[in-house]
Design an enzyme around this catalytic site. Structure first.
Site, mmCIF file in Angstrom:
data_model
loop_
_atom_site.group_PDB
_atom_site.id
_atom_site.type_symbol
_atom_site.label_atom_id
_atom_site.label_comp_id
_atom_site.label_asym_id
_atom_site.label_seq_id
_atom_site.Cartn_x
_atom_site.Cartn_y
_atom_site.Cartn_z
ATOM 1 N N ASP A 282 0.821 -1.225 0.000
ATOM 2 C CA ASP A 282 0.000 0.000 0.000
ATOM 3 C C ASP A 282 0.854 1.275 0.000
ATOM 4 O O ASP A 282 1.572 1.540 0.972
ATOM 5 C CB ASP A 282 -0.920 0.039 1.223
ATOM 6 C CG ASP A 282 -1.839 -1.177 1.328
ATOM 7 O OD1 ASP A 282 -1.402 -2.298 1.008
ATOM 8 O OD2 ASP A 282 -2.995 -0.998 1.755
ATOM 9 N N GLU B 93 -4.433 1.846 -2.834
ATOM 10 C CA GLU B 93 -5.698 2.227 -2.176
ATOM 11 C C GLU B 93 -5.563 3.421 -1.240
ATOM 12 O O GLU B 93 -6.560 4.034 -0.886
ATOM 13 C CB GLU B 93 -6.295 1.035 -1.410
ATOM 14 C CG GLU B 93 -5.531 0.689 -0.157
ATOM 15 C CD GLU B 93 -6.401 0.091 0.943
ATOM 16 O OE1 GLU B 93 -7.572 -0.192 0.698
ATOM 17 O OE2 GLU B 93 -5.879 -0.084 2.057
ATOM 18 N N ASN C 181 -10.121 -1.989 0.466
ATOM 19 C CA ASN C 181 -11.326 -1.416 1.079
ATOM 20 C C ASN C 181 -11.440 0.100 0.908
ATOM 21 O O ASN C 181 -12.522 0.654 1.079
ATOM 22 C CB ASN C 181 -11.400 -1.801 2.567
ATOM 23 C CG ASN C 181 -10.171 -1.395 3.336
ATOM 24 O OD1 ASN C 181 -9.041 -1.648 2.902
ATOM 25 N ND2 ASN C 181 -10.349 -0.778 4.479
ATOM 26 N N HIS C 182 -10.324 0.783 0.588
ATOM 27 C CA HIS C 182 -10.402 2.234 0.347
ATOM 28 C C HIS C 182 -10.433 2.572 -1.146
ATOM 29 O O HIS C 182 -10.441 3.745 -1.507
ATOM 30 C CB HIS C 182 -9.210 2.939 0.998
ATOM 31 C CG HIS C 182 -9.178 2.817 2.483
ATOM 32 N ND1 HIS C 182 -10.218 3.246 3.289
ATOM 33 C CD2 HIS C 182 -8.252 2.285 3.318
ATOM 34 C CE1 HIS C 182 -9.908 2.992 4.556
ATOM 35 N NE2 HIS C 182 -8.732 2.392 4.590
ATOM 36 N N HIS D 179 -6.434 -8.606 -0.140
ATOM 37 C CA HIS D 179 -6.456 -7.459 0.759
ATOM 38 C C HIS D 179 -7.299 -7.833 1.969
ATOM 39 O O HIS D 179 -8.534 -7.825 1.910
ATOM 40 C CB HIS D 179 -7.054 -6.267 -0.007
ATOM 41 C CG HIS D 179 -6.792 -4.958 0.650
ATOM 42 N ND1 HIS D 179 -5.591 -4.287 0.538
ATOM 43 C CD2 HIS D 179 -7.562 -4.182 1.445
ATOM 44 C CE1 HIS D 179 -5.638 -3.167 1.210
ATOM 45 N NE2 HIS D 179 -6.830 -3.074 1.784
#
Ligand code: FE2
Ligand code: FE2
Length: 263
Positions: free
Chosen positions: A17, A48, A76-77, A157
């Site tokens: 990330d 993300e 998730n982002h 993820h």
């Protein structure tokens, strides 16, 4: 670390990330020499958190691509900022987890039609301690037969170590590598599983070394200690790039080497 001998192998760099502008700037600063030094054929990064204020925006995706990243995965982002929706398509090599709702924009896998080293990259999201999206096992079972290459990297993820390990052993021998993202902390378990699938529970991040997951430690402490709303800012000093260099036998899709990098 040095990887020698190329032969019929493809060499892939996967970066964990990337956090904010300082993370993107660090990728730009170190990626060209890293690619030269290790003879990297294809570079993947999880983007993300690449936009300031979290999520991914067209400018941060472009910054990573212009720096030499070929494919961007998220998590998730990934869909937090609406501006990315228009460019998250199969042409641009920016993907979001495949097990999202059918109405979600974008797609969950990408075929990189490299002239010498065709590669499929799949993004999946865990469901333990995370939002309950489609069962990732059902999703990958349906997806694998559709993929046009046996060279397959899955960015899983996920939060829970056990969930990542289970998925890795489930897919051992069916994919080239399963690399965990999301926790931002690299784990010391990079290895090749018995069936030939490379694995690392979490690749880590490209962000401030003296931070809490990339966020300034004092701000994270304040929120954790007081539970008061706290505006997060990213740590901008001592940026480290955590990633992993993988070698894949392009005929069989088997992972032959896997070495973490920390720069
Ligand atoms: Fe993240
Ligand atoms: Fe995440």
């Amino acid at each position: 670390m040095r990887l020698d001998g190329k032969g019929a192998s493809m060499r892939i760099l996967f970066i964990g990330d990337v956090v904010g502008q300082s993370g993107c700037d660090h990728v730009r600063a170190v990626l060209p020499s890293l690619k030269r030094e290790y003879g990297i054929d294809i570079t993947i990064a999880n983007g993300e958190n690449s936009a300031e204020g979290n999520g991914i925006l067209p400018y941060s995706a472009k910054h990573l691509m212009d720096s030499g990243v070929d494919i961007i995965t998220t998590g998730n982002h990934g869909l937090r900022r609406r501006e990315i929706y228009d460019v998250m398509d199969e042409k641009n090599g920016i993907i979001r987890p495949a097990n999202y709702h059918a109405d979600a924009p974008g797609q969950g896998w990408y075929f990189y039609d490299h002239p010498k080293f065709p590669l499929c990259v799949v993004n999946l999201q865990g469901t333990v301690y995370m939002d309950s999206f489609q069962n990732p096992y059902e999703c990958i079972d349906a997806l694998l037969p559709q993929l046009p290459s046996r060279n397959i990297i899955v960015d899983f993820h996920a939060e829970a170590t056990s969930e990542k390990l289970c998925m890795a052993y489930y897919l051992d021998g069916k994919i080239s590598a399963l690399l965990g993202t999301h926790t931002h902390v690299p784990t010391a378990d990079a290895r090749i599983l018995p069936g030939g699938t490379g694995y690392m529970t979490d690749v880590g991040m490209c962000g401030g070394r003296d931070s809490v997951l990339g966020v300034k430690a004092q701000l994270a402490i304040r929120r954790m200690r007081t539970l008061l709303p706290t505006r997060f800012e990213n740590e901008k000093e001592n940026i480290l790039l955590n990633g992993v260099i993988i070698e894949i036998d392009q005929k069989t899709g088997v992972c032959t080497k896997l070495n973490p990098v920390n720069i």
